[in-house]
Enzyme design. Sequence first.
Site, PDB file in Angstrom:
ATOM      1  N   TYR A  30       0.816  -1.213   0.000  1.00 31.83           N
ATOM      2  CA  TYR A  30       0.000   0.000   0.000  1.00 31.83           C
ATOM      3  C   TYR A  30       0.852   1.266   0.000  1.00 31.83           C
ATOM      4  O   TYR A  30       0.404   2.329  -0.435  1.00 31.83           O
ATOM      5  CB  TYR A  30      -0.937   0.026   1.207  1.00 31.83           C
ATOM      6  CG  TYR A  30      -2.075  -0.972   1.153  1.00 31.83           C
ATOM      7  CD1 TYR A  30      -2.322  -1.713   0.007  1.00 31.83           C
ATOM      8  CD2 TYR A  30      -2.894  -1.164   2.248  1.00 31.83           C
ATOM      9  CE1 TYR A  30      -3.361  -2.632  -0.043  1.00 31.83           C
ATOM     10  CE2 TYR A  30      -3.944  -2.073   2.212  1.00 31.83           C
ATOM     11  CZ  TYR A  30      -4.163  -2.809   1.070  1.00 31.83           C
ATOM     12  OH  TYR A  30      -5.197  -3.714   1.019  1.00 31.83           O
ATOM     13  N   ASP A  76      -5.512  -6.447   5.860  1.00 26.32           N
ATOM     14  CA  ASP A  76      -6.685  -5.721   5.386  1.00 26.32           C
ATOM     15  C   ASP A  76      -7.795  -6.702   5.006  1.00 26.32           C
ATOM     16  O   ASP A  76      -8.958  -6.556   5.404  1.00 26.32           O
ATOM     17  CB  ASP A  76      -6.288  -4.854   4.185  1.00 26.32           C
ATOM     18  CG  ASP A  76      -7.373  -3.883   3.755  1.00 26.32           C
ATOM     19  OD1 ASP A  76      -8.408  -3.778   4.451  1.00 26.32           O
ATOM     20  OD2 ASP A  76      -7.203  -3.224   2.723  1.00 26.32           O
ATOM     21  N   LYS A 120       2.830 -15.390   2.703  1.00 21.69           N
ATOM     22  CA  LYS A 120       2.905 -16.155   1.452  1.00 21.69           C
ATOM     23  C   LYS A 120       4.374 -16.466   1.194  1.00 21.69           C
ATOM     24  O   LYS A 120       4.941 -16.146   0.147  1.00 21.69           O
ATOM     25  CB  LYS A 120       2.274 -15.345   0.303  1.00 21.69           C
ATOM     26  CG  LYS A 120       1.957 -16.180  -0.933  1.00 21.69           C
ATOM     27  CD  LYS A 120       0.924 -17.256  -0.672  1.00 21.69           C
ATOM     28  CE  LYS A 120       0.613 -18.018  -1.969  1.00 21.69           C
ATOM     29  NZ  LYS A 120      -0.216 -19.208  -1.714  1.00 21.69           N
ATOM     30  N   ASP A 142     -11.166  -7.815   7.622  1.00 22.51           N
ATOM     31  CA  ASP A 142     -12.518  -7.564   7.129  1.00 22.51           C
ATOM     32  C   ASP A 142     -13.325  -8.848   7.032  1.00 22.51           C
ATOM     33  O   ASP A 142     -14.530  -8.863   7.295  1.00 22.51           O
ATOM     34  CB  ASP A 142     -12.465  -6.871   5.764  1.00 22.51           C
ATOM     35  CG  ASP A 142     -12.210  -5.368   5.879  1.00 22.51           C
ATOM     36  OD1 ASP A 142     -12.153  -4.861   7.012  1.00 22.51           O
ATOM     37  OD2 ASP A 142     -12.066  -4.711   4.837  1.00 22.51           O
ATOM     38  N   ASP A 181      -3.733 -17.871   1.792  1.00 18.28           N
ATOM     39  CA  ASP A 181      -4.888 -18.502   1.151  1.00 18.28           C
ATOM     40  C   ASP A 181      -5.516 -19.537   2.069  1.00 18.28           C
ATOM     41  O   ASP A 181      -6.746 -19.626   2.189  1.00 18.28           O
ATOM     42  CB  ASP A 181      -4.515 -19.113  -0.205  1.00 18.28           C
ATOM     43  CG  ASP A 181      -3.199 -19.860  -0.185  1.00 18.28           C
ATOM     44  OD1 ASP A 181      -2.481 -19.831   0.836  1.00 18.28           O
ATOM     45  OD2 ASP A 181      -2.856 -20.482  -1.220  1.00 18.28           O
TER      46      ASP A 181
END
Length: 275
Positions: A56, A157, A101, A161, A133
């Site tokens: 980001y 993020d 990851k 959520d 994942d």
Amino acid sequence: DIVQGLRSLFGFAVNVRPAKVYSKLAALSPLRPDIVQDPNNPVDMVIIRELIGGIYFGEHKTEGDRAIDVMEYTVDQIKPPMKFAFETAMKRSKRVTVVDKANVLDCSRLWRRVAEEIKPEFPEVKLEYMYVDNAAMQLICKPSQFDVIVTANLFGDILSDTASVIPGSLGLMPSASLGSGHLHMFEPSGGSAPDLEGKNLANPIAQILSGSMMLRYSFGLDKEATLIEKAVEEVLGDGVRTGDIVLPSENIPTVGTDAMGDAIVKKMEVLHSKD
């Protein structure tokens, strides 16, 4: 982006998002009852997200038919959320899951290196790793397995959520964004609800629990924070409900913002008198 700029300006490096399914509200969860209603394995986790680094805050550009987004991390950026995760786990069930990851990303491998370097400071904490994942799948299939999750900005993020809908209402979800000093920000995870302004309908619990997080993280008042959290849980156990935390099939009267707040204050007074 204003929010990203605010986080960067004030150094809010550590985001804290609890996700707890209250036993009396388990039917509100979109997940099956057998997943969220096991009293021996309650859903009660905290997601720690690094907030001012990663993709980001990397380079972003588009050159014709080619787009570039850069993810970059340093050890100094990873250490604050990682150490905070271990410290949080010591006050809970002593389990930390680093979500990454690492089978693909060098950034994730650096996160694992930092975790291994910090782990000896907290020998009682069980450390495990999980690919993002798989973590997304496990949040849905078996959320009760998690205690403290710590992860990079992008992954946090998405996962926070995802976890926020499990308890059944954003009106129950507080959050904290912590800086390196004494400057922190506390807010409901769902943000504002301008459509409910002035109607005495909004659920105040997320804001109230954000206040309890402020007492804990800004002022070190763990006992007072716990009192608020216990009062909220007992009020919900008493059957007090705002409109967002009652099912259409339930024949339960609902209360407004003021009444829910008053009920929690009264419960706090009762609990404090017993202390």
